[in-house]
Design a protein around this motif. Structure first.
Motif, PDB file in Angstrom:
ATOM      1  N   PHE A 164     -11.935   6.175   0.740  1.00 45.78           N
ATOM      2  CA  PHE A 164     -12.584   6.970   1.778  1.00 45.78           C
ATOM      3  C   PHE A 164     -13.816   7.725   1.284  1.00 45.78           C
ATOM      4  CE2 PHE A 164      -8.086   6.579   2.996  1.00 45.78           C
ATOM      5  CZ  PHE A 164      -8.256   5.920   4.199  1.00 45.78           C
ATOM      6  N   ASP A 165     -14.302   7.374   0.099  1.00 42.19           N
ATOM      7  CA  ASP A 165     -15.502   7.987  -0.474  1.00 42.19           C
ATOM      8  C   ASP A 165     -15.392   9.517  -0.496  1.00 42.19           C
ATOM      9  OD1 ASP A 165     -17.969   7.850  -1.730  1.00 42.19           O
ATOM     10  OD2 ASP A 165     -19.071   8.031   0.146  1.00 42.19           O
ATOM     11  N   GLU A 166     -14.245  10.002  -0.970  1.00 37.50           N
ATOM     12  CA  GLU A 166     -13.993  11.438  -1.109  1.00 37.50           C
ATOM     13  C   GLU A 166     -14.171  11.847  -2.564  1.00 37.50           C
ATOM     14  OE1 GLU A 166     -13.490  13.641   1.174  1.00 37.50           O
ATOM     15  OE2 GLU A 166     -13.124  12.361   2.908  1.00 37.50           O
ATOM     16  N   ASN A 167     -14.130  13.132  -2.821  1.00 36.51           N
ATOM     17  CA  ASN A 167     -14.250  13.658  -4.182  1.00 36.51           C
ATOM     18  C   ASN A 167     -13.158  14.673  -4.474  1.00 36.51           C
ATOM     19  OD1 ASN A 167     -16.675  12.281  -5.019  1.00 36.51           O
ATOM     20  ND2 ASN A 167     -17.717  13.526  -3.490  1.00 36.51           N
ATOM     21  N   PHE A 168     -11.908  14.338  -4.102  1.00 36.58           N
ATOM     22  CA  PHE A 168     -10.789  15.233  -4.375  1.00 36.58           C
ATOM     23  C   PHE A 168     -10.543  15.312  -5.871  1.00 36.58           C
ATOM     24  CE2 PHE A 168      -9.349  13.602  -0.090  1.00 36.58           C
ATOM     25  CZ  PHE A 168      -9.626  14.780   0.595  1.00 36.58           C
TER      26      PHE A 168
ATOM     27  N   ILE B 228      -4.640  10.325  -5.380  1.00 42.74           N
ATOM     28  CA  ILE B 228      -5.959  10.955  -5.238  1.00 42.74           C
ATOM     29  C   ILE B 228      -7.063   9.973  -5.590  1.00 42.74           C
ATOM     30  CG2 ILE B 228      -7.468  12.784  -6.112  1.00 42.74           C
ATOM     31  CD1 ILE B 228      -5.272  13.701  -4.171  1.00 42.74           C
ATOM     32  N   ASN B 229      -6.908   9.231  -6.671  1.00 38.12           N
ATOM     33  CA  ASN B 229      -7.919   8.237  -7.052  1.00 38.12           C
ATOM     34  C   ASN B 229      -8.072   7.156  -5.981  1.00 38.12           C
ATOM     35  OD1 ASN B 229      -8.541   9.504  -9.462  1.00 38.12           O
ATOM     36  ND2 ASN B 229      -7.093   8.304 -10.649  1.00 38.12           N
ATOM     37  N   LEU B 230      -6.965   6.730  -5.402  1.00 35.85           N
ATOM     38  CA  LEU B 230      -7.007   5.718  -4.347  1.00 35.85           C
ATOM     39  C   LEU B 230      -7.700   6.257  -3.090  1.00 35.85           C
ATOM     40  CD1 LEU B 230      -6.107   2.851  -3.639  1.00 35.85           C
ATOM     41  CD2 LEU B 230      -3.936   3.801  -2.882  1.00 35.85           C
ATOM     42  N   LEU B 231      -7.363   7.486  -2.695  1.00 38.63           N
ATOM     43  CA  LEU B 231      -8.018   8.097  -1.534  1.00 38.63           C
ATOM     44  C   LEU B 231      -9.516   8.281  -1.774  1.00 38.63           C
ATOM     45  CD1 LEU B 231      -5.391  10.793  -0.542  1.00 38.63           C
ATOM     46  CD2 LEU B 231      -5.964   8.721   0.714  1.00 38.63           C
ATOM     47  N   ASN B 232      -9.875   8.721  -2.971  1.00 36.27           N
ATOM     48  CA  ASN B 232     -11.291   8.886  -3.298  1.00 36.27           C
ATOM     49  C   ASN B 232     -12.043   7.561  -3.201  1.00 36.27           C
ATOM     50  OD1 ASN B 232     -11.171  11.652  -3.759  1.00 36.27           O
ATOM     51  ND2 ASN B 232     -10.815  11.423  -5.947  1.00 36.27           N
ATOM     52  N   ALA B 233     -11.440   6.495  -3.698  1.00 36.53           N
ATOM     53  CA  ALA B 233     -12.100   5.186  -3.681  1.00 36.53           C
ATOM     54  C   ALA B 233     -12.166   4.597  -2.263  1.00 36.53           C
ATOM     55  CB  ALA B 233     -11.364   4.223  -4.610  1.00 36.53           C
TER      56      ALA B 233
ATOM     57  N   MET C  98       0.821  -1.190   0.000  1.00 39.42           N
ATOM     58  CA  MET C  98       0.000   0.000   0.000  1.00 39.42           C
ATOM     59  C   MET C  98       0.858   1.244   0.000  1.00 39.42           C
ATOM     60  SD  MET C  98      -3.151  -0.192  -0.357  1.00 39.42           S
ATOM     61  CE  MET C  98      -4.441   0.783   0.280  1.00 39.42           C
ATOM     62  N   LYS C  99       1.925   1.232   0.783  1.00 32.63           N
ATOM     63  CA  LYS C  99       2.761   2.414   0.893  1.00 32.63           C
ATOM     64  C   LYS C  99       3.310   2.820  -0.476  1.00 32.63           C
ATOM     65  CE  LYS C  99       6.052   1.995   3.899  1.00 32.63           C
ATOM     66  NZ  LYS C  99       7.135   2.075   4.874  1.00 32.63           N
ATOM     67  N   VAL C 100       3.699   1.862  -1.281  1.00 33.92           N
ATOM     68  CA  VAL C 100       4.223   2.154  -2.611  1.00 33.92           C
ATOM     69  C   VAL C 100       3.139   2.765  -3.499  1.00 33.92           C
ATOM     70  CG1 VAL C 100       5.206   1.113  -4.689  1.00 33.92           C
ATOM     71  CG2 VAL C 100       5.965   0.352  -2.448  1.00 33.92           C
ATOM     72  N   LEU C 101       1.916   2.261  -3.410  1.00 34.05           N
ATOM     73  CA  LEU C 101       0.824   2.809  -4.219  1.00 34.05           C
ATOM     74  C   LEU C 101       0.583   4.283  -3.935  1.00 34.05           C
ATOM     75  CD1 LEU C 101      -1.874  -0.008  -4.153  1.00 34.05           C
ATOM     76  CD2 LEU C 101      -0.513   0.733  -6.094  1.00 34.05           C
ATOM     77  N   PHE C 102       0.702   4.695  -2.675  1.00 30.38           N
ATOM     78  CA  PHE C 102       0.459   6.077  -2.306  1.00 30.38           C
ATOM     79  C   PHE C 102       1.548   7.021  -2.818  1.00 30.38           C
ATOM     80  CE2 PHE C 102      -2.602   4.459   0.798  1.00 30.38           C
ATOM     81  CZ  PHE C 102      -3.597   5.400   0.670  1.00 30.38           C
ATOM     82  N   ARG C 103       2.695   6.495  -3.195  1.00 37.91           N
ATOM     83  CA  ARG C 103       3.787   7.351  -3.647  1.00 37.91           C
ATOM     84  C   ARG C 103       4.058   7.259  -5.146  1.00 37.91           C
ATOM     85  NH1 ARG C 103       7.202   9.753   0.387  1.00 37.91           N
ATOM     86  NH2 ARG C 103       6.500   9.126   2.434  1.00 37.91           N
TER      87      ARG C 103
END
Length: 60
Positions: free
Chosen positions: A20-24, A13-18, A1-6
């Motif tokens: 945590f149900d965000e709309n960044f 942003i797409n990963l965070l949106n998916a 996971m850590k590698v995906l975030f970097r």
């Protein structure tokens, strides 16, 4: 996971949106990676894999 975030800002942003149900929107946020080690008031160490700070233009 850590590698995906970097990998890239767009992927992060797409990963965070998916997750945590965000709309960044990629062009409207800034991403910072924070220190992953903290020491509490009782001198206990808290270690995380990754801390991501996402700031929108309204909350910079």
């Amino acid at each position: 996971m850590k590698v995906l975030f970097r990998l890239s800002k767009r992927i992060t942003i797409n990963l965070l949106n998916a997750l945590f149900d965000e709309n960044f929107i990629v062009n409207e946020v800034a991403i910072e990676y924070s220190n992953s080690e903290f020491t509490g008031d009782d001198y206990e160490r808290i270690i995380g894999d990754i801390f991501v700070d996402v700031r929108t233009k309204e909350h910079v």
